[in-house]
Design a protein around this motif. Structure first.
Motif, PDB file in Angstrom:
ATOM      1  N   SER A   1       0.831  -1.209   0.000  1.00 45.67           N
ATOM      2  CA  SER A   1       0.000   0.000   0.000  1.00 45.67           C
ATOM      3  C   SER A   1       0.864   1.258   0.000  1.00 45.67           C
ATOM      4  CB  SER A   1      -0.915  -0.009   1.220  1.00 45.67           C
ATOM      5  OG  SER A   1      -1.675   1.172   1.289  1.00 45.67           O
ATOM      6  N   HIS A   2       1.913   1.245   0.825  1.00 49.71           N
ATOM      7  CA  HIS A   2       2.824   2.391   0.911  1.00 49.71           C
ATOM      8  C   HIS A   2       3.555   2.622  -0.419  1.00 49.71           C
ATOM      9  CE1 HIS A   2       5.855   5.152   2.394  1.00 49.71           C
ATOM     10  NE2 HIS A   2       6.817   4.319   2.030  1.00 49.71           N
ATOM     11  N   MET A   3       4.042   1.574  -1.033  1.00 46.93           N
ATOM     12  CA  MET A   3       4.754   1.701  -2.304  1.00 46.93           C
ATOM     13  C   MET A   3       3.833   2.257  -3.386  1.00 46.93           C
ATOM     14  SD  MET A   3       7.956   0.813  -1.960  1.00 46.93           S
ATOM     15  CE  MET A   3       8.480   0.484  -3.649  1.00 46.93           C
ATOM     16  N   ASN A   4       2.614   1.755  -3.450  1.00 49.10           N
ATOM     17  CA  ASN A   4       1.682   2.219  -4.487  1.00 49.10           C
ATOM     18  C   ASN A   4       1.209   3.644  -4.248  1.00 49.10           C
ATOM     19  OD1 ASN A   4       1.741  -0.142  -6.013  1.00 49.10           O
ATOM     20  ND2 ASN A   4       0.122  -1.103  -4.797  1.00 49.10           N
ATOM     21  N   ARG A   5       1.234   4.075  -3.001  1.00 52.43           N
ATOM     22  CA  ARG A   5       0.793   5.429  -2.678  1.00 52.43           C
ATOM     23  C   ARG A   5       1.906   6.459  -2.847  1.00 52.43           C
ATOM     24  NH1 ARG A   5      -0.506   4.463   2.105  1.00 52.43           N
ATOM     25  NH2 ARG A   5       1.342   5.337   3.149  1.00 52.43           N
ATOM     26  N   ASP A   6       3.131   6.107  -2.449  1.00 52.54           N
ATOM     27  CA  ASP A   6       4.191   7.118  -2.359  1.00 52.54           C
ATOM     28  C   ASP A   6       5.428   6.867  -3.219  1.00 52.54           C
ATOM     29  OD1 ASP A   6       2.681   8.472  -0.429  1.00 52.54           O
ATOM     30  OD2 ASP A   6       3.528   7.279   1.200  1.00 52.54           O
TER      31      ASP A   6
END
Length: 223
Positions: A16-21
């Motif tokens: 989730s973090h990689m896809n968001r930021d």
């Protein structure tokens, strides 16, 4: 020991973090490690992750980016990804300073901006610059050599002026905009290119000053 459910939950948070930021970093991985073009690596999305592979979808296709050597635990992931991004950026000639905004002309930059704009407007107006017109009368009285000289001068320097400004835009894209993450045909790219076409060197100086300021801010955060 950490049970399987905890590992899955941690993996989901990472994805989730990689896809968001961090879509830009994932695009860098695909371009360097998988030899994709910039267009093929557009809009990457991390679909799955293990200790030895990242599964990234981009351009309608699925790609696997190996983690070599494999990780021993999730604690090793962040420094590995940071290292992989640094290696990718170096190989691709991409800076770690990303420009996301356009800065308009300031101070004396406006003189160049309006001067070049006036020239191109003058060239476009040439079909209507004829003896007897108001503009012809004004130029005949106020321009050295008269309206005929003005008309001749505007026509004769058009190709060199156009060539110089197009070249400046091309070089700005290759040497500055692409290096600092300004993607082609985005609004920010178009604004910088328009400024470069109508200003030339002042837009380069403004861009470099902006990058230098962002680098200064980034360095300050390290201390």
């Amino acid at each position: 020991m950490v049970d399987a459910s905890d590992n899955e939950a941690r993996k989901d948070r990472i994805i989730s973090h990689m896809n968001r930021d961090h879509t830009r970093e994932m695009a860098n991985y695909l371009r360097h490690y998988n030899s994709l073009t910039k267009r093929q690596a557009t809009n990457p999305s991390l679909r799955d992750l293990s200790l030895d592979t990242m599964h990234i979808r981009a351009g309608g296709f699925n790609h696997e980016v190996p983690l070599v050597p494999p990780l021993k635990s999730w604690d090793e992931l962040r420094p590995r990804l940071v290292e992989m991004d640094a290696v990718s950026r170096k190989a691709l000639g991409i800076s770690d300073i990303t420009v996301t905004t356009y800065l308009p002309p300031r101070g004396a930059d406006w003189l160049v901006f309006f001067g070049v704009t006036f020239y191109f407007v003058s060239f476009a107006y040439l079909p209507w610059l004829v003896p007897g017109s108001t503009a012809w009368t004004i130029l005949d009285k106020g321009f050295p050599g008269g309206a005929a000289m003005f008309r001749w001068l505007v026509k004769v320097i058009f190709v060199p002026v156009l060539g110089i400004h197009v070249t400046e835009c091309y070089l700005l894209d290759r040497l500055r905009l692409s290096r600092h993450g300004v993607d082609r045909f985005t609004l920010t790219w178009l604004m910088w290119q328009a400024s470069c076409f109508l200003e030339g060197l002042p837009s380069w100086r403004r861009f470099d000053a902006h990058v230098a300021e962002k680098q200064k801010q980034k360095d300050a955060k390290k201390h």
